[in-house]
Motif scaffolding. Structure first.
Motif, PDB file in Angstrom:
ATOM      1  N   PRO A 157       0.859  -1.055  -0.172  1.00 25.74           N
ATOM      2  CA  PRO A 157      -0.052  -0.088   0.120  1.00 25.74           C
ATOM      3  C   PRO A 157       0.721   1.483   0.021  1.00 25.74           C
ATOM      4  N   VAL A 158       0.133   2.380  -0.122  1.00 25.64           N
ATOM      5  CA  VAL A 158       0.864   3.664  -0.222  1.00 25.64           C
ATOM      6  C   VAL A 158       1.480   3.940   1.127  1.00 25.64           C
ATOM      7  N   GLU A 159       0.278   3.780   2.051  1.00 30.19           N
ATOM      8  CA  GLU A 159       0.956   3.845   3.679  1.00 30.19           C
ATOM      9  C   GLU A 159       1.857   2.929   4.019  1.00 30.19           C
ATOM     10  N   SER A 160       2.931   3.458   4.918  1.00 23.19           N
ATOM     11  CA  SER A 160       3.963   2.651   5.120  1.00 23.19           C
ATOM     12  C   SER A 160       3.445   1.774   6.521  1.00 23.19           C
ATOM     13  N   ASP A 161       2.879   2.151   7.322  1.00 24.14           N
ATOM     14  CA  ASP A 161       2.533   1.504   8.409  1.00 24.14           C
ATOM     15  C   ASP A 161       0.883   1.011   8.354  1.00 24.14           C
ATOM     16  N   ILE A 162       0.737  -0.361   8.062  1.00 23.90           N
ATOM     17  CA  ILE A 162      -0.635  -0.821   7.896  1.00 23.90           C
ATOM     18  C   ILE A 162      -1.132  -1.712   9.482  1.00 23.90           C
ATOM     19  N   ILE A 163      -1.726  -1.186  10.291  1.00 24.42           N
ATOM     20  CA  ILE A 163      -1.687  -1.677  11.724  1.00 24.42           C
ATOM     21  C   ILE A 163      -3.325  -1.847  12.009  1.00 24.42           C
ATOM     22  N   VAL A 164      -3.282  -3.106  12.290  1.00 24.61           N
ATOM     23  CA  VAL A 164      -4.824  -3.526  12.881  1.00 24.61           C
ATOM     24  C   VAL A 164      -5.301  -2.517  14.122  1.00 24.61           C
ATOM     25  N   SER A 165      -6.086  -2.120  14.297  1.00 21.89           N
ATOM     26  CA  SER A 165      -6.578  -1.082  15.341  1.00 21.89           C
ATOM     27  C   SER A 165      -6.663  -2.003  16.575  1.00 21.89           C
ATOM     28  N   ILE A 166      -6.575  -1.211  17.867  1.00 22.87           N
ATOM     29  CA  ILE A 166      -6.756  -1.720  19.289  1.00 22.87           C
ATOM     30  C   ILE A 166      -7.955  -2.445  19.382  1.00 22.87           C
ATOM     31  N   GLU A 167      -9.189  -1.872  18.900  1.00 23.08           N
ATOM     32  CA  GLU A 167     -10.393  -2.530  19.114  1.00 23.08           C
ATOM     33  C   GLU A 167     -10.734  -3.543  17.953  1.00 23.08           C
ATOM     34  N   ARG A 168      -9.888  -3.838  17.132  1.00 20.68           N
ATOM     35  CA  ARG A 168     -10.054  -5.132  16.229  1.00 20.68           C
ATOM     36  C   ARG A 168      -8.998  -6.308  16.367  1.00 20.68           C
ATOM     37  N   SER A 169      -8.041  -5.872  17.026  1.00 18.34           N
ATOM     38  CA  SER A 169      -7.073  -6.917  17.124  1.00 18.34           C
ATOM     39  C   SER A 169      -7.305  -8.110  17.704  1.00 18.34           C
ATOM     40  N   THR A 170      -8.336  -8.151  18.688  1.00 22.50           N
ATOM     41  CA  THR A 170      -8.647  -9.484  19.141  1.00 22.50           C
ATOM     42  C   THR A 170      -9.258 -10.286  18.110  1.00 22.50           C
ATOM     43  N   ASP A 171     -10.375  -9.776  17.588  1.00 23.89           N
ATOM     44  CA  ASP A 171     -11.218 -10.345  16.670  1.00 23.89           C
ATOM     45  C   ASP A 171     -10.459 -10.815  15.308  1.00 23.89           C
ATOM     46  N   PHE A 172      -9.409 -10.086  15.333  1.00 30.08           N
ATOM     47  CA  PHE A 172      -8.506 -10.163  13.855  1.00 30.08           C
ATOM     48  C   PHE A 172      -7.601 -11.413  14.327  1.00 30.08           C
ATOM     49  N   LYS A 173      -7.090 -11.623  15.372  1.00 32.87           N
ATOM     50  CA  LYS A 173      -6.483 -12.741  15.682  1.00 32.87           C
ATOM     51  C   LYS A 173      -7.194 -14.261  15.486  1.00 32.87           C
TER      52      LYS A 173
END
Length: 249
Positions: A228-244
């Motif tokens: 992506p254009v953005e250098s840092d693609i980070i999973v947000s805090i509120e979505r991290s648990t569900d992401f895992k």
């Protein structure tokens, strides 16, 4: 189809109306308007299914109409000049026809409208209903590339993202296309086994993830393909648990 024609030359407007009727006798011309002021007033109080819009009107350039009224209706621009084409396609433009208008160009533009309608008429409400019944997910997207239409299969899409108040998706081969869905709508119509909304800006495919790094405050940093254009693609805090949990399905 209910149509309005915005054209400051009466003869040109009448000719266009006649050509439309020759192509499809069921087309209904709701109004023929000749100025920005008249068009803004009409659009504030009425609606149509398609707008034919001349760029040069008696009181200025027709793009200024959209400074006064929000228009979601598809637009076919008409002009004697091609220099406005890029700006036109940044609006709700379906086509850009150069004057003098030819019957073949007009027919092609109307066919494009029909193709788009057949795709989008079955979209959100139908697909959402099917999802609730456990039957169907969105399989592909119809996009416009120049003057051509193209189907992109969901399996070829790496991620969807928002930028400058518009939404796009990027394919694994690097193609970039606008999409007429919000990320919230996409969450509901895509297979949630394959796609996950990682933050307010990105909704990604499981196959787009190249690597992951533990990040501060229990977050996860992702390396995606294509990059992506953005250098840092980070999973947000509120979505991290569900992401895992999603990763471990």
């Amino acid at each position: 189809m209910k149509v309005i024609i915005i054209e400051d030359e009466k003869i040109a407007a009448e000719r266009l109306a006649s050509m439309l009727k020759d192509i499809d006798a069921n087309i209904e011309i709701l109004a023929m308007l000749s100025s920005i002021e008249e068009s803004v007033e009409w659009l504030r109080n009425n609606s149509a299914e398609l707008i034919f819009l001349d760029i040069h009107l008696s009181d200025g350039i027709s793009f200024s109409i959209f400074d006064f009224v929000k228009v979601s209706t598809p637009i076919i621009f008409t002009s004697a000049y091609d220099k406005y084409a890029i700006r036109a396609f940044q609006l709700n433009s379906i086509d850009y026809i150069l004057k003098p208008i030819r019957q073949s160009d007009l027919s092609a533009a109307l066919e494009k409208i029909s193709a788009l309608k057949s795709e989008f008429n079955r979209d959100y409400a139908e697909i959402s209903k099917g999802i609730k019944e456990g039957k169907v997910f969105k399989k592909r997207f119809l996009v416009q590339v120049g003057n051509k239409l193209k189907n992109i299969n969901c399996v070829d899409i790496a991620y969807f993202f928002s930028s400058n108040k518009s939404n796009y998706f990027k394919t694994f081969d690097g193609g970039l296309y606008p999409v007429d869905y919000s990320l919230e709508a996409l969450e509901n119509i895509l297979d949630q086994n394959d796609y996950f909304r990682i933050n307010r800006q990105y909704l990604i495919s499981i196959d787009s993830i190249v690597s992951m790094t533990a990040w501060s405050r229990s977050r996860v940093k992702l390396h995606l393909r294509p990059e992506p254009v953005e250098s840092d693609i980070i999973v947000s805090i509120e979505r991290s648990t569900d992401f895992k949990k999603w990763l471990d399905l």
